[in-house]
Motif scaffolding. Sequence first.
Motif, PDB file in Angstrom:
ATOM      1  N   LEU A 173       0.715  -1.312  -0.048  1.00 16.90           N
ATOM      2  CA  LEU A 173      -0.041   0.114   0.028  1.00 16.90           C
ATOM      3  C   LEU A 173       0.785   1.219   0.078  1.00 16.90           C
ATOM      4  N   ASN A 174       1.826   1.266   0.793  1.00 12.51           N
ATOM      5  CA  ASN A 174       2.829   2.505   0.618  1.00 12.51           C
ATOM      6  C   ASN A 174       3.637   2.511  -0.664  1.00 12.51           C
ATOM      7  N   ARG A 175       3.731   1.442  -1.301  1.00 10.67           N
ATOM      8  CA  ARG A 175       4.458   1.599  -2.723  1.00 10.67           C
ATOM      9  C   ARG A 175       3.437   2.075  -3.591  1.00 10.67           C
ATOM     10  N   MET A 176       2.287   1.743  -3.612  1.00 12.33           N
ATOM     11  CA  MET A 176       1.258   2.317  -4.597  1.00 12.33           C
ATOM     12  C   MET A 176       0.848   3.566  -4.121  1.00 12.33           C
ATOM     13  N   ALA A 177       0.716   3.939  -2.828  1.00 13.61           N
ATOM     14  CA  ALA A 177       0.527   5.657  -2.416  1.00 13.61           C
ATOM     15  C   ALA A 177       1.707   6.335  -3.331  1.00 13.61           C
ATOM     16  N   LYS A 178       2.831   5.838  -3.196  1.00 10.38           N
ATOM     17  CA  LYS A 178       4.026   6.742  -3.910  1.00 10.38           C
ATOM     18  C   LYS A 178       4.321   6.479  -5.365  1.00 10.38           C
ATOM     19  N   ASP A 182       6.494   2.864   7.652  1.00  6.68           N
ATOM     20  CA  ASP A 182       7.466   3.448   6.684  1.00  6.68           C
ATOM     21  C   ASP A 182       8.113   2.719   5.918  1.00  6.68           C
ATOM     22  N   TYR A 222       9.066   0.201   2.712  1.00  5.16           N
ATOM     23  CA  TYR A 222       8.741   0.152   1.244  1.00  5.16           C
ATOM     24  C   TYR A 222       9.391  -0.898   0.638  1.00  5.16           C
TER      25      TYR A 222
END
Length: 337
Positions: free
Chosen positions: A233-238, A303, A305
């Motif tokens: 989800l962090n990777r997709m958000a970025k 945090d 990734y």
Amino acid sequence: MLRTILLGLLICVLVVGGLVGYHAYTFLTIPPQSPGETKTVTIEPGQSFDATAKMLVAEGVLRDAAGFKLLAKVTEMGGKIKAGEFEVSTGWTPYKLLNYLTTAKSIQHKLAAPEGLTMRQIAKLAEQAGLCSEQAFLKAARDPQLLAKYHIPAKTAEGFLFPNTYLFTRRQDGDGAYVVEAMLKEFWRQANFVWPTAKPEGKNLLDAVTLASIVEKETGVDAERPRVAGVFLNRMAKGMLLQTDPTIIYGLGDKYTGNLTRAHLEDPTNLYNTYVHPGLPPGPICSPGLKSLQAVAAPEIHDYYYFVANGQGEHKFSKTLDEHIDAVNRFQRHGRK
């Protein structure tokens, strides 16, 4: 004494109903064979008593279909016969046979479908269990009407065939729908534990199951699943690529030989290649279990990734690319990530 009285009453009633006295006696007391032979018979859902009686005669476990129907009528047991597969004996009397078919549990066949299997793999298991052919299972899993009935927002049931151990009464019509339906029903039953209030629908549901299927393939450690979900989800958000090997492997299908090459990672024709295509793949890559679905519904907020296997069944999570490269060099010197 009670058995003799009951037998006498049944003979009298059968005679009144139309059977000749001696025939009524032999019908009730003498089985088709002695000693008997065990046979397996199947009564289909909705099958009439008349058809059932004729089938039992054809199988050799009964001599007289008309007498059996009369016996069922006078004992008021005809409407109580259950559908299913039963082991019976040619050495049983008609009354014992009738009583067994109205009280016994049918033979159950087990389908054990663990987490992380694809639709095709589950279809093979269904065939091995004798429930239906692989082709019949896949046909049902792609049936638009069946998918619409269970509100599956995709062209196949991939990802929605909930992993569990099932017991089925085997059917003889060759249709695989009853197996697929049971697994889809279980998905929605388990969904109550994932989304107890409002369940996602349409694309949101498909995305949730797709991500859960990736989490399922990336880690077998339950405690890690929410953290892995958080990484993606962090990777997709970025706007970062997911870069997960299991999606490529799924897209390769039968072409996968056990080794991913650089060419595989750079192939844009594989729509499940998350090293090239951004965001989630077109759909689930396996059937995720409850823990993976819950991980996506309630991911860990952090945090991180990146992550890499540490060689001990778990993963090392990193916040920066430099940290990740160090972890790869430490745990997987020949790794690609």
